[in-house]
Design an enzyme around this catalytic site. Sequence first.
Site, short mmCIF file in Angstrom:
data_model
loop_
_atom_site.label_atom_id
_atom_site.label_comp_id
_atom_site.label_asym_id
_atom_site.label_seq_id
_atom_site.Cartn_x
_atom_site.Cartn_y
_atom_site.Cartn_z
CG ASP A 6 -4.10 -6.76 -12.18
OD1 ASP A 6 -3.40 -7.60 -11.59
OD2 ASP A 6 -3.64 -5.72 -12.68
CG HIS A 9 -1.16 -5.99 -8.85
ND1 HIS A 9 -2.16 -5.48 -9.63
CD2 HIS A 9 -0.71 -4.95 -8.12
CE1 HIS A 9 -2.30 -4.20 -9.39
NE2 HIS A 9 -1.44 -3.84 -8.47
#
Length: 140
Positions: free
Chosen positions: A14, A16
């Site tokens: 991930d 983000h």
Amino acid sequence: MRKTKVVLGVIGSDCHAVGNKILDYALTDAGIEVVNIGVLCPQEDFINAALETNADAILISSLYGQGELDCQGMRNKCDEAGLKGIKLFVGGNIVVGKQDFTEVKKRFEAMGFDHIYPPGTPVDTTISDLRSDFPDHYKP
């Protein structure tokens, strides 16, 4: 009196970064010492950073839905590395699809996480939980 020290990062594949920076800023602004290891972090990066910095807690963020897979075994690895009892926090979009959060929370508690947050939880909730977990760090 020392500040509460946390390792903050985004687990797994991930990336983000925006949410990570927002959490970093809000936690720092609340007087918490943040060791931000960034994005795309395997469990070992969280554990190594916690060991190197003598952190009080590990805060794991995930947005892409694979957090449950990425977090499996985290408590055992912490215990084996000498971090027995370190507070483990996880939040965000931590499972695939729409699932009953009560059940999601039970699964993460069974994995040894102390605080589990659904998507959209205000960072103030995390700050409040850190203050409750480490009250000696916040005496006037």
